[in-house]
Motif scaffolding. Sequence first.
Motif, PDB file in Angstrom:
ATOM      1  N   TYR A   1      88.745 -29.017 -12.535  1.00 48.30           N
ATOM      2  CA  TYR A   1      89.402 -27.815 -12.360  1.00 48.30           C
ATOM      3  C   TYR A   1      90.829 -27.718 -12.405  1.00 48.30           C
ATOM      4  CZ  TYR A   1      84.469 -26.321 -10.966  1.00 48.30           C
ATOM      5  OH  TYR A   1      83.158 -26.024 -10.839  1.00 48.30           O
ATOM      6  N   ASN A   2      91.302 -28.960 -11.990  1.00 52.08           N
ATOM      7  CA  ASN A   2      92.838 -28.991 -11.647  1.00 52.08           C
ATOM      8  C   ASN A   2      93.004 -28.093 -10.443  1.00 52.08           C
ATOM      9  OD1 ASN A   2      95.417 -29.962 -11.684  1.00 52.08           O
ATOM     10  ND2 ASN A   2      95.918 -28.621 -13.402  1.00 52.08           N
ATOM     11  N   THR A   3      92.386 -27.992  -9.247  1.00 47.18           N
ATOM     12  CA  THR A   3      92.466 -27.202  -8.240  1.00 47.18           C
ATOM     13  C   THR A   3      91.829 -28.162  -7.164  1.00 47.18           C
ATOM     14  OG1 THR A   3      92.226 -25.212  -9.826  1.00 47.18           O
ATOM     15  CG2 THR A   3      91.923 -25.184  -7.261  1.00 47.18           C
ATOM     16  N   SER A   4      92.769 -28.117  -6.188  1.00 47.64           N
ATOM     17  CA  SER A   4      92.278 -28.738  -4.783  1.00 47.64           C
ATOM     18  C   SER A   4      91.118 -27.989  -4.120  1.00 47.64           C
ATOM     19  CB  SER A   4      93.308 -28.677  -3.711  1.00 47.64           C
ATOM     20  OG  SER A   4      94.500 -29.775  -4.362  1.00 47.64           O
TER      21      SER A   4
ATOM     22  N   TYR B   1      75.796 -26.228 -15.751  1.00 48.71           N
ATOM     23  CA  TYR B   1      76.141 -27.094 -16.808  1.00 48.71           C
ATOM     24  C   TYR B   1      76.802 -28.295 -16.195  1.00 48.71           C
ATOM     25  CZ  TYR B   1      79.669 -28.266 -20.295  1.00 48.71           C
ATOM     26  OH  TYR B   1      80.308 -29.203 -21.197  1.00 48.71           O
ATOM     27  N   VAL B   2      77.969 -27.802 -15.361  1.00 50.46           N
ATOM     28  CA  VAL B   2      78.804 -28.716 -14.950  1.00 50.46           C
ATOM     29  C   VAL B   2      78.421 -29.774 -13.864  1.00 50.46           C
ATOM     30  CG1 VAL B   2      80.743 -27.505 -15.428  1.00 50.46           C
ATOM     31  CG2 VAL B   2      79.710 -27.440 -13.110  1.00 50.46           C
ATOM     32  N   SER B   3      77.257 -29.376 -13.371  1.00 46.06           N
ATOM     33  CA  SER B   3      76.422 -30.510 -12.464  1.00 46.06           C
ATOM     34  C   SER B   3      76.081 -31.739 -13.241  1.00 46.06           C
ATOM     35  CB  SER B   3      75.096 -29.975 -12.001  1.00 46.06           C
ATOM     36  OG  SER B   3      74.102 -29.622 -12.825  1.00 46.06           O
ATOM     37  N   TYR B   4      76.061 -31.409 -14.629  1.00 45.02           N
ATOM     38  CA  TYR B   4      75.598 -32.842 -15.366  1.00 45.02           C
ATOM     39  C   TYR B   4      76.960 -33.693 -15.602  1.00 45.02           C
ATOM     40  CZ  TYR B   4      70.905 -31.058 -16.207  1.00 45.02           C
ATOM     41  OH  TYR B   4      69.616 -30.873 -15.948  1.00 45.02           O
ATOM     42  N   LEU B   5      78.178 -32.925 -15.567  1.00 46.69           N
ATOM     43  CA  LEU B   5      79.253 -33.634 -15.880  1.00 46.69           C
ATOM     44  C   LEU B   5      79.671 -34.351 -14.581  1.00 46.69           C
ATOM     45  CD1 LEU B   5      81.578 -30.867 -17.575  1.00 46.69           C
ATOM     46  CD2 LEU B   5      79.861 -32.454 -18.615  1.00 46.69           C
ATOM     47  N   GLY B   6      79.272 -33.702 -13.432  1.00 50.90           N
ATOM     48  CA  GLY B   6      79.844 -34.275 -12.030  1.00 50.90           C
ATOM     49  C   GLY B   6      78.770 -35.466 -11.853  1.00 50.90           C
ATOM     50  N   ALA B   7      77.471 -35.365 -12.097  1.00 56.68           N
ATOM     51  CA  ALA B   7      76.665 -36.267 -11.727  1.00 56.68           C
ATOM     52  C   ALA B   7      77.078 -37.656 -12.883  1.00 56.68           C
ATOM     53  CB  ALA B   7      75.156 -35.901 -12.139  1.00 56.68           C
TER      54      ALA B   7
ATOM     55  N   PHE C   1      82.316 -26.349 -29.018  1.00 59.09           N
ATOM     56  CA  PHE C   1      83.228 -25.978 -30.292  1.00 59.09           C
ATOM     57  C   PHE C   1      84.622 -25.485 -29.806  1.00 59.09           C
ATOM     58  CE2 PHE C   1      80.913 -21.578 -29.336  1.00 59.09           C
ATOM     59  CZ  PHE C   1      82.043 -20.878 -29.115  1.00 59.09           C
ATOM     60  N   ILE C   2      84.884 -25.381 -28.583  1.00 58.51           N
ATOM     61  CA  ILE C   2      86.488 -25.381 -28.162  1.00 58.51           C
ATOM     62  C   ILE C   2      87.075 -26.700 -27.556  1.00 58.51           C
ATOM     63  CG2 ILE C   2      86.167 -22.775 -27.859  1.00 58.51           C
ATOM     64  CD1 ILE C   2      86.449 -23.279 -24.850  1.00 58.51           C
ATOM     65  N   THR C   3      86.086 -27.568 -27.269  1.00 60.61           N
ATOM     66  CA  THR C   3      86.402 -28.682 -26.929  1.00 60.61           C
ATOM     67  C   THR C   3      86.425 -28.879 -25.150  1.00 60.61           C
ATOM     68  OG1 THR C   3      88.738 -28.876 -26.817  1.00 60.61           O
ATOM     69  CG2 THR C   3      87.820 -29.532 -29.051  1.00 60.61           C
ATOM     70  N   GLU C   4      85.813 -29.927 -24.540  1.00 63.66           N
ATOM     71  CA  GLU C   4      85.782 -29.879 -23.329  1.00 63.66           C
ATOM     72  C   GLU C   4      87.004 -29.845 -22.355  1.00 63.66           C
ATOM     73  OE1 GLU C   4      83.562 -29.369 -20.057  1.00 63.66           O
ATOM     74  OE2 GLU C   4      82.474 -30.360 -21.731  1.00 63.66           O
ATOM     75  N   THR C   5      88.103 -30.413 -23.262  1.00 66.79           N
ATOM     76  CA  THR C   5      89.524 -30.337 -22.764  1.00 66.79           C
ATOM     77  C   THR C   5      89.934 -29.122 -22.627  1.00 66.79           C
ATOM     78  OG1 THR C   5      90.036 -32.404 -23.180  1.00 66.79           O
ATOM     79  CG2 THR C   5      91.676 -31.130 -22.733  1.00 66.79           C
ATOM     80  N   VAL C   6      89.852 -28.276 -23.667  1.00 69.47           N
ATOM     81  CA  VAL C   6      90.368 -26.881 -23.696  1.00 69.47           C
ATOM     82  C   VAL C   6      89.499 -25.916 -22.697  1.00 69.47           C
ATOM     83  CG1 VAL C   6      90.542 -24.909 -24.889  1.00 69.47           C
ATOM     84  CG2 VAL C   6      91.393 -27.075 -25.856  1.00 69.47           C
ATOM     85  N   PHE C   7      88.284 -26.172 -22.717  1.00 65.26           N
ATOM     86  CA  PHE C   7      87.325 -25.465 -21.770  1.00 65.26           C
ATOM     87  C   PHE C   7      87.965 -25.542 -20.164  1.00 65.26           C
ATOM     88  CE2 PHE C   7      83.356 -25.032 -19.519  1.00 65.26           C
ATOM     89  CZ  PHE C   7      82.968 -23.863 -19.750  1.00 65.26           C
ATOM     90  N   SER C   8      88.035 -26.773 -19.839  1.00 67.69           N
ATOM     91  CA  SER C   8      88.611 -27.122 -18.465  1.00 67.69           C
ATOM     92  C   SER C   8      89.992 -26.399 -18.060  1.00 67.69           C
ATOM     93  CB  SER C   8      88.561 -28.581 -18.103  1.00 67.69           C
ATOM     94  OG  SER C   8      89.388 -29.362 -18.861  1.00 67.69           O
ATOM     95  N   LYS C   9      90.792 -26.615 -19.167  1.00 64.04           N
ATOM     96  CA  LYS C   9      92.017 -25.954 -18.796  1.00 64.04           C
ATOM     97  C   LYS C   9      92.059 -24.207 -18.926  1.00 64.04           C
ATOM     98  CE  LYS C   9      94.979 -29.289 -21.285  1.00 64.04           C
ATOM     99  NZ  LYS C   9      95.879 -29.790 -22.436  1.00 64.04           N
ATOM    100  N   GLY C  10      91.290 -23.587 -19.375  1.00 60.68           N
ATOM    101  CA  GLY C  10      90.883 -22.364 -19.380  1.00 60.68           C
ATOM    102  C   GLY C  10      90.217 -22.047 -17.736  1.00 60.68           C
ATOM    103  N   LEU C  11      89.598 -22.889 -17.567  1.00 62.65           N
ATOM    104  CA  LEU C  11      88.674 -22.846 -16.005  1.00 62.65           C
ATOM    105  C   LEU C  11      89.873 -22.807 -14.899  1.00 62.65           C
ATOM    106  CD1 LEU C  11      85.498 -24.837 -16.117  1.00 62.65           C
ATOM    107  CD2 LEU C  11      85.866 -22.321 -16.608  1.00 62.65           C
ATOM    108  N   HIS C  12      91.048 -23.726 -15.109  1.00 65.06           N
ATOM    109  CA  HIS C  12      92.137 -23.890 -14.129  1.00 65.06           C
ATOM    110  C   HIS C  12      92.830 -22.557 -14.085  1.00 65.06           C
ATOM    111  CE1 HIS C  12      95.663 -25.286 -11.982  1.00 65.06           C
ATOM    112  NE2 HIS C  12      96.210 -24.987 -13.094  1.00 65.06           N
TER     113      HIS C  12
ATOM    114  N   HIS D   1      90.573 -16.118 -20.260  1.00 67.74           N
ATOM    115  CA  HIS D   1      91.409 -17.311 -19.666  1.00 67.74           C
ATOM    116  C   HIS D   1      90.954 -18.522 -20.870  1.00 67.74           C
ATOM    117  CE1 HIS D   1      93.828 -16.439 -16.381  1.00 67.74           C
ATOM    118  NE2 HIS D   1      92.835 -15.489 -16.128  1.00 67.74           N
ATOM    119  N   LEU D   2      89.634 -18.384 -21.135  1.00 70.74           N
ATOM    120  CA  LEU D   2      89.436 -19.402 -22.098  1.00 70.74           C
ATOM    121  C   LEU D   2      90.103 -19.078 -23.461  1.00 70.74           C
ATOM    122  CD1 LEU D   2      85.599 -19.918 -21.340  1.00 70.74           C
ATOM    123  CD2 LEU D   2      87.209 -21.404 -20.800  1.00 70.74           C
ATOM    124  N   GLN D   3      90.155 -17.855 -23.740  1.00 72.95           N
ATOM    125  CA  GLN D   3      91.060 -17.442 -25.066  1.00 72.95           C
ATOM    126  C   GLN D   3      92.304 -17.998 -25.100  1.00 72.95           C
ATOM    127  OE1 GLN D   3      89.513 -15.956 -27.898  1.00 72.95           O
ATOM    128  NE2 GLN D   3      91.332 -16.674 -28.866  1.00 72.95           N
ATOM    129  N   MET D   4      92.838 -17.740 -23.800  1.00 76.65           N
ATOM    130  CA  MET D   4      94.252 -18.305 -23.549  1.00 76.65           C
ATOM    131  C   MET D   4      94.505 -19.789 -23.897  1.00 76.65           C
ATOM    132  SD  MET D   4      95.126 -16.059 -19.956  1.00 76.65           S
ATOM    133  CE  MET D   4      96.374 -17.226 -19.463  1.00 76.65           C
TER     134      MET D   4
END
Length: 964
Positions: A328-331, A412-418, A486-497, A516-519
């Motif tokens: 999330y790039n967020t503490s 969804y992201v629970s699988y990424l964290g695990a 289809f937008i890539t995981e990197t772009v997805f996480s930047k939009g979440l931030h 924010h994902l569109q941005m």
Amino acid sequence: MGRGFYISKTVAVTCLVATAGVLATIIGLTVLYAQERSKNAELLPTTAGPSTTSAASTAPSGPKEPWDYYRLPETLSPVLYNITLWPRLTPNADDLYIFTGHSRVVFRCVIETDLILIHANQLNLTKFDGFYAKLNSLYGEAAPTLKKTWLEVPTQYLVVQLNDPLQPGRFYELYTEFVGELSDDFGGFYRMEYFEDNVKKIVASTQMQPTDARKAFPCFDEPAMKAIFHVTLIHPQGTVALSNAINYDPVNITMNGESFIQTSFEPTEIMSTYLLAFIVCDFAYIGTNPDAAVLIRIWARRKAIEEGQGNYALEKTGLILAFFENYYNTSYPLKKSDQIALPAFGAGGMENWGLIIYGETALLYNPGVSSNGEKEWVATVISHELAHMWFGNLVTMRWWNDLWLNEGFATYVSYLGADYAEPDWNVKDLIVLNEIVSVMSVDATAYSHPISSKEEEILSPDQINEVFDSITYSKGAAVLRMLSDFITETVFSKGLHTYLEEFAYNTTGNKDLWKHLQMAVDKAGIALPHSVEVIMNRWILQMGFPVVTINTQTGKITQEHFLLDPESVVDTPSQFNYEWFVPVTWIKTGGSEQQYWLLNKEATNAELVLGGSDWLVANVNMTGFYRVNYDETNWERLIAKLISNHQEIPVINRAQIIDDAFNLAKAKIVETTLALRMTTFLNKEVEYMPWETAKRNLNYFFLMFDRSELYGPMQAYIKKQVTPLFHYFQNLTVNWTKMPAKHTDQYNQINAISMACSSGVESCRELTSGWFKEWMNNPAVNNINANLKSTVYCNAIAAGGKAEWDFAWEMHRNTTIASEAEKLMLALSCTKEPWLLNRYLQYCLDPEKIRKQDVSYTFIYIARNPIGQPLAWDFIRANWDYIINEYGRGSISLASIINGLTERFSTEYEYKQLEQFKEEVQAKLGSADVTFDPMLERTKANINWVALNKKPLSDWLISQTSGI
């Protein structure tokens, strides 16, 4: 509930809010909710007059008062609460467990009004001079006087009418005292009972989500009504109190001549009522260094902590928190993360901010007893709940119609964290089996629903509870995974931030996330055929998904709404006419992945045309939420490739091909025998995902035919296919003496033994019965591999009799490990002895034998046994009134029980039985408790499927097994 209880003056003066401190806090919050609360103005009435909208209400037709609406008006906005609660962990003279308490809520007047509506449900409120509340102004002048107060039961409000209006921009304080029942219904502030060393113990705990905070104290119980909470708990000596925030030093106090502990907590962050939590227990904990930036503690029964069952959770929590901070790039926004395992809990976990509550099997792991699957469950549930600390808690959905923003995302992201915590497991791939394949079968019915609904469609507590389903969790996760791909995981996480940054401590809707994902997409320069919002609206605002048909001879590609029962009538309109913007991916023989956006019902793409003996597989790694059908030539080439060299097709796609074929056959798009031919390569397959997918799909055939003459040929075919797999794992594990190294191999070893035993592979039954006998001969030493326990227990009990069953029952009763108790509870349903199954059913009516929260599962387990199904069906109908009266709606899931009991229904006689039972039940309970229509639809579909497929299936099976 107790009657006439009055909270003592000692409690009433505890931890009062100082006026100066309140004002200092309020000044910084004066405009916090003005924008958010105005967004729903079209749905909610103010005291100026009744709403002109059609918001749902239980009131009779005609003019409606504000308290007749389920949604709160826009007039008031809470700022902070000061709550003191005193739970009694022993029953009173009326044999009731109660809690007493008082609450002060400071709120801001947004729109002038002479009415205060605040939620209160099942609370016995104290009267002051004839009124249920006291009102104070925080500006020194006298507050408006109270005209009338009452409890509006249908909409669960405390209604306070005033003689003069509250003034916009001003702050007021409402004070209430109350008594509530500390019931065992797992909602609000409740009690949980368990035994340790043959001593019954009581835990007072909470489950506020979605609408039960109002059962603990009067509150503005909507997610957008965020506030700060000051909590104080009074509890017995020898117990500890926990809440969302760090506690101040506890103090000893005397109440009614008895010594108690008073624990107060630091104020919480601004948050929703459903995330508030408090617990009183005598548990122990292990934790990180108190000086750490974030204090992490794992709480559980003292014995569980002493046995090291919390060590794995402590080890992985820090890793997963670090992953999400980076993702999330967020503490992490809090000072501590308490996680507590309860012996009984109504869900896997609950994401209360700073105090996450779990069932024991979702947090505790015992290396000597718990299986590989249970270890994965712990990792993924912890990851799911920690994901919420940002997505759901820091930023919250505005209303329950967008619950998927919380739960679909966390799933969804629970699988990424695990995956970060356990990188060797390759757990990210397992989302396909655990979430996507499972929910597709739900979403392919006429009774599905969109992921996101309109706010006015989700109003009452019953409607809100219905949103907590697999569409919200699993389909929500699936479409977010597709979007991230289809937008890539990197772009997805930047939009979440940037999303989290803008809306921290606030509430949002799905449009805010798409913005924010569109941005992030625009910044990365990714070209999409439409905006993120336009693409994703097709997936979240209409139910279902498409089947994409590819003709590799012509390049034609089409889409249509996929329904398992093509004769079902979809009466739910779609603004998009059941058309999706589909990111179609594919690979060809020896080629790399390609992508094409299917934006209409049909199109033509020359890249899809095959030459020679080439084959094509679409939906690479099943990242898209759709099924795929092909022309006959490509199906045949895929079968040939699977038989000749299946490894050339990616493992997820091998599973996908099987699953698509079986579901397309069920929908009458391809022949059932085509689907069965997709399994002929399995005698060479050793990977888990294709085998697990085949097993699940073939299970439907067994449900339909395990009481018919087809059972023998079906069993023979399975035996033919699984025997090589059984021997593969026998060799891999050096005659069952070692564990497979790979995570998914450990899962597939279970499949090998389970399917081999059930299909009659020589030596399998002797193997499992032998292991079980060794344990029976020495109960103190169980050498059965933890991964294999469930299948060994079940097969040994199925092959045995009373001695095996009684032994397993005693082990179930005596174990202190929740996961072991669950394995044995399931295995007890595997017996082939009808009288033992009937005895087990009787045990379900005795809470001393089967805990209330386990009754639903036990009924369903028994019904999965072909011998137990008719016994359970008769038993439930004969004891329905007793079950409803004794267990009610809070302890068991009536719908899940009936759904489990009727899975096998496939005859007209069974259909009529179900119809009759529906009439009897709904005459007594109304339609809200059990929705029978999907079960009736399924039964009718089963009848039609059996009639269509019995003969060709029989012919095919005989051709495959002749000579065996």
